[in-house]
Design an enzyme around this catalytic site. Structure first.
Site, PDB file in Angstrom:
ATOM      1  CD  GLU A 194      -1.353 -92.396 101.543  1.00 48.55           C
ATOM      2  OE1 GLU A 194      -1.431 -93.393 100.790  1.00 48.55           O
ATOM      3  OE2 GLU A 194      -1.973 -91.336 101.341  1.00 48.55           O
ATOM      4  CD  GLU A 213      -3.103 -88.013  96.415  1.00 48.88           C
ATOM      5  OE1 GLU A 213      -3.649 -89.114  96.420  1.00 48.88           O
ATOM      6  OE2 GLU A 213      -3.132 -87.234  97.387  1.00 48.88           O
TER       7      GLU A 213
HETATM    8  C1  RAM Z   1      -3.778 -87.961 100.856  1.00 46.46           C
HETATM    9  C2  RAM Z   1      -2.328 -88.168 101.099  1.00 46.46           C
HETATM   10  C3  RAM Z   1      -1.608 -86.881 101.376  1.00 46.46           C
HETATM   11  C4  RAM Z   1      -2.325 -86.093 102.423  1.00 46.46           C
HETATM   12  C5  RAM Z   1      -3.758 -85.879 102.023  1.00 46.46           C
HETATM   13  C6  RAM Z   1      -4.577 -85.148 103.044  1.00 46.46           C
HETATM   14  O1  RAM Z   1      -3.982 -87.413  99.612  1.00 46.46           O
HETATM   15  O2  RAM Z   1      -2.187 -89.010 102.197  1.00 46.46           O
HETATM   16  O3  RAM Z   1      -0.304 -87.185 101.789  1.00 46.46           O
HETATM   17  O4  RAM Z   1      -1.694 -84.860 102.663  1.00 46.46           O
HETATM   18  O5  RAM Z   1      -4.378 -87.113 101.801  1.00 46.46           O
END
Ligand code: RAM
Length: 907
Positions: free
Chosen positions: A760, A496
């Site tokens: 996260e 990602e």
């Molecule tokens: C995931 C990650 C990222 C967030 C998006 C919406 O890809 O948590 O940090 O901004 O979702």
């Protein structure tokens, strides 16, 4: 070459005898080479030992070859910056600038610094883009020893190639500069030496529109006779794997990497030699068999090329490079510091597994790579390094959360007694490395972690008496380091690593307390601007590589929040000038789609209060609050830019959005729709409620926290506001409870379970369920670390007044509380260093404060007896440099001039 990411030197105030200017910068950078602007901003910081000292006047002179090209004259101003005001600078030129500052007593001190311009005109570029000629050599050998990446597109990654050009210089050299960039990643060399210590250059920008070139001085490396310049070229963001989308996983910008470089040698007789990339360069593959940011790197030491960038080297079997011509329309001079190795982290433990593999623990989750020492391997023996953030219960490496990112490096030995392996075109997010195939016993001395990130200058430090809070701050800091890799990314480990816009805007205030991130964010914002759609929407990730997602509430609002926040923090109105069209088009887009001012339409993916726990904050409420915020900042920007009509129009719109918000979401009892913490925090923080509704909202917020046993439910959007709002409205005790909490969900819970970075999700790992959902579970994600702002602003007490920009008018307002008996912080504002240090001991409260010259401050001293507060033994009424203001029952307040103060009072 490790840069050591530590607070920059500021003169110790105690050692000074008078006002001193330091940290001279051009375009916000220290002695930059190759700047792209003809009227750069020159700025400096100040320190002084004398209370009330100030810069009474300054004078800047700009010189070229010892000849003055501009003299600002003495200016009676307190600004610590000036834009070059002479004739526009000329291309490819070195300048010296001299600064004189006069203090309040009329004494003058001086300092000087240098900068150099880059190429201002397209026709100065003789360089062509060059690449491996895939027409005559259709493909490369696939990396034999490499495991197939788990995705299907493995064959798209070609091995990095070496490029070189040998040439003669027949005259002495007075100056030599190389201007270089790539579609891909490059590492440049001259006469056998690697140039500079930058990594992953040219960095990630929206290459369709902007490709940054770097400038290096190579004067000392060249000589009369044969010289060689060259580069290794990898894929990187240009053509390697980026993101997760399997349809467009690699090849976002191009299929194969390309190099562009121009060496310009000046001779003492005034003549110039230019050696630039073209069809005369030759190239071939070398020891790097595969390199990709996500997948990893494979290196075969048996294929090393020797002194390939030195004179006298036999390159007869190298092939001519393909010449693609000289389209330089996308080139821009780099404006921000690149990625560097900023720290080496030694391994803290090595564990042998039954499988014969070793697990190396760095003790810290980082982004970067390892340097491995190999001794006694047989030629051809392969060692595999897999990287991961966590271990499974059986002690083996946990990689499920990396998704399709292999994060695996291979080293094939040439059989030498001692060999070192360090990949150059990959970066991993990891704490643990699994080493497989190592000859003999692996020891901790054989492995060192190389930390990689954008080398943003460190600006702040925070420390306090509580180990848990210090660990939290450390986790926040490492989250920033792990994710400021060329662009602000969400995570550094899985497939990602994208510039999610909400993450960036939410974390920016915290990031700015820790490092000078102005040019870093300006660079990123330039990519945001180019990605804005024709209608005005902003994609969810910048640089824009994921299609079909744009205009999401709180995400796309980075369009207004980032420039306004940068302006407030750094005081450079040029940020707003550049951003203004983007800001306006963004709010107009939302307005057009939502004429009734409740943002329900065109909300794209709508992530709401992303990763909130146990509740769902109303999405329309969140969106509309953010709409108001964006309109507010757009109006404010218009005011700063002197656009009176626009300022009036957007202020009026803001009033209407605010009214619509209240009508739609606040019920008769003063409850906000959905009754969630974030639902209250947003309107409180964004100033959407009148005073009475505000008080009710605070009560409801507090009631919700109490109902839940003082536990949080906030996600990305709400969490940044939680402790600041509780503190603002008189509930610092609750904020401290959240800070110290170690039950699920809390920051402390992750720390209790060994976190060295911010996770996260609150449930990244729990006692009940173990690892959180593998589909999305990063252990190095800064968003939930946005509480860092509160530590600096409200715990240490360093912030600025609502009208202030560039921390010109400081608010020093520490809030002792929780388990803390002391806290201290320092922060490099644009004018100089501010610091605070408070301590509670034996019933007394002491506060040390330093206000830099050029700033003013309102200082709040928490006390049980406002009349008893003393500054260095004097009552506030007689203390030098202070003017007392009306106290509250629990706070003495005074205005302060620059200087160093010590306040004491009964606690
Ligand atoms: C995931 C990650 C990222 C967030 C998006 C919406 O890809 O948590 O940090 O901004 O979702």
């Amino acid at each position: 070459m490790v840069t050591n990411w530590v607070l920059s030197d500021a003169p110790a105030v105690a050692d000074l005898t008078r006002l001193t200017a330091y940290d001279l910068r051009c375009e916000h950078r220290v002695e930059p080479l190759g700047i792209g602007t003809r009227r750069p901003r020159l700025s400096w910081r100040l320190a002084s030992p004398a209370r009330g000292d100030r810069q009474d006047a300054f004078r800047v002179q700009v010189l070229r070859d010892g000849v003055q090209v501009w003299d600002s004259g003495w200016r009676s101003e307190w600004e610590t910056y000036v834009d070059h005001g002479g004739a526009p600078l000329t291309s490819q030129t070195d300048y010296v600038w001299q600064l004189s500052v006069r203090d309040a007593a009329g004494e003058v001190t001086s300092a000087e610094a240098t900068f150099a311009t880059g190429l201002f005109h397209d026709d100065e570029w003789e360089a062509h883009w060059i690449e491996h000629d895939y027409e005559t050599d259709p493909y490369f050998e696939p990396p034999v020893d490499r495991q197939e990446p788990r995705t299907v597109r493995q064959a798209t990654i070609a091995p990095p190639r070496h490029y070189r050009r040998s040439f003669e210089l027949t005259r002495p050299i007075s100056r030599a500069r190389v201007y270089v960039t790539a579609h891909g990643l490059y590492q440049f060399s001259a006469n056998g030496q690697r140039i500079g210590n930058d990594e992953l250059t040219p960095g990630w920008t929206d290459y369709r529109e902007r490709v940054a070139y770097q400038t290096y001085d190579v004067t000392g490396l060249l000589h009369e006779g044969e010289n060689v310049i060259g580069a290794v070229l990898g894929e990187g963001w240009w053509s390697g794997y980026v993101g997760w989308d399997t349809r467009s996983h690699a090849h976002h910008y191009g299929k194969k990497p390309q190099l562009l470089a121009q060496l310009v040698v000046d001779h003492p007789d005034g003549s110039r030699t230019v050696v630039a990339t073209d069809g005369r360069w030759v190239e071939r593959v070398g020891p790097i068999r595969f390199a990709d940011l996500l997948m990893g790197e494979s290196y075969d030491a048996r294929l090393e090329l020797g002194d390939w960038s030195s004179p006298g080297y036999d390159a007869s079997d190298w092939a001519p490079a393909g010449d693609l011509g000289g389209d330089v329309s996308t080139l821009i001079a780099a404006t921000t510091d690149p990625v560097r190795v900023t720290e080496e982290v030694p391994a803290v433990a090595v564990t042998a597994l039954e499988s014969g593999r070793f697990i190396v623990d760095l003790g810290q989750n980082v982004a970067g790579r390892v340097r491995l020492r190999v001794r006694g391997a047989q030629a051809g023996q392969q060692i595999r390094l897999r990287h991961g953030e966590m271990l499974q219960a059986d002690g083996s490496l946990y990689t499920a959360n990396l998704r399709t990112a292999d994060a695996t490096d291979y080293f094939v030995s040439a059989g030498a007694d001692e060999e070192f392996f360090e990949p150059i075109f990959t970066v991993h997010g990891f704490r643990y490395v699994e080493v497989d195939g190592y000859p003999g016993e692996l020891t901790a001395d054989d492995v060192v972690g190389q930390v990689l990130h954008s080398d943003t200058p460190v600006a702040g430090r925070f420390e306090c008496s509580d180990a848990g809070v210090n660990q939290l701050l450390s986790n926040i800091r490492w989250g920033q380091r792990g994710n400021f890799v060329s662009v602000p990314t969400d995570c550094p480990q899985r497939d990602e690593r994208l510039g999610w816009t909400a993450d960036a805007q939410i974390f920016l205030p915290t990031a700015a307390y820790q490092a000078d991130v102005l040019t870093f964010f300006e660079n990123w914002f330039a990519d945001l601007a180019v990605a804005q759609t024709g209608e005005g929407a902003i994609p969810d990730v910048i640089p824009h590589v994921i299609t079909g997602r744009h205009g999401t509430p709180a995400w796309a609002d980075a369009a207004t929040i980032v420039p306004w926040t940068l302006y407030r923090i750094y005081g450079d109105e040029r940020v707003l000038r550049t951003a203004w069209p983007v800001m306006r088009r963004w709010v107009d887009y939302v307005h057009r789609a939502n004429p009734d001012l409740i943002w329900r339409h065109r909300t794209s993916g709508h992530y709401g209060d992303w990763l909130q726990v146990g509740v769902v904050t109303d999405r329309d409420l969140l969106a509309t609050a953010y709409f108001a915020r964006s309109v507010e900042f757009t109006a404010a920007a218009a005011r700063v830019l002197g656009l009176a009509d626009e300022a009036a129009a957007y202020s009026e719109l803001w009033e209407k959005v605010r009214a619509a918000f209240v009508a739609e979401f606040v019920d008769a009892e003063g409850k906000l729709r959905g009754d969630t913490q974030t639902g209250y925090l947003l309107p409180l923080a964004f100033g959407l409620l009148d005073e009475q509704a505000e008080q009710t909202a605070v009560k409801q917020l507090v009631a919700d926290l109490e109902r839940r046993g003082r536990s949080l439910t906030t996600g990305f959007a709400g969490v940044a506001l939680l402790c600041p709002m509780l503190t603002k409205y008189g509930h610092a005790d609750l904020a401290y409870d959240l800070l110290h909490d170690d039950r699920y969900p809390s920051w402390g819970y992750s720390i209790k379970h060994g976190a060295t970075t911010i996770w996260e999700r609150w449930d990244g790992w729990t006692e009940e369920n173990g690892f959180g959902p593998v589909a999305m579970n990063s252990f190095n994600h800064y968003s939930l670390g946005s509480v860092g702002e509160w530590l600096y602003a409200d715990v240490a007490g360093i912030s600025q007044s609502p009208e202030s920009v560039g921390f010109r008018d400081l608010v020093i307002n520490p809030h002792p509380g929780g388990r803390l008996t002391w806290a201290k912080a320092s922060y490099d504002t644009p004018t100089g260093r501010v610091s605070t240090h408070w301590q509670l001991s034996d019933g007394a409260f002491t506060l040390d404060v330093t206000i830099p010259p050029g700033a003013t401050a309102t200082i709040h001293i928490p006390t049980s007896a406002p009349d008893s507060v003393e500054e260095s033994g004097h009552p506030l009424t007689t203390a030098e440099g202070l003017t007392p203001l009306e106290p509250t029952p629990t706070t003495a307040i005074c205005r302060a001039h620059p200087g160093t103060y010590r306040f004491t009072t009964p606690a």
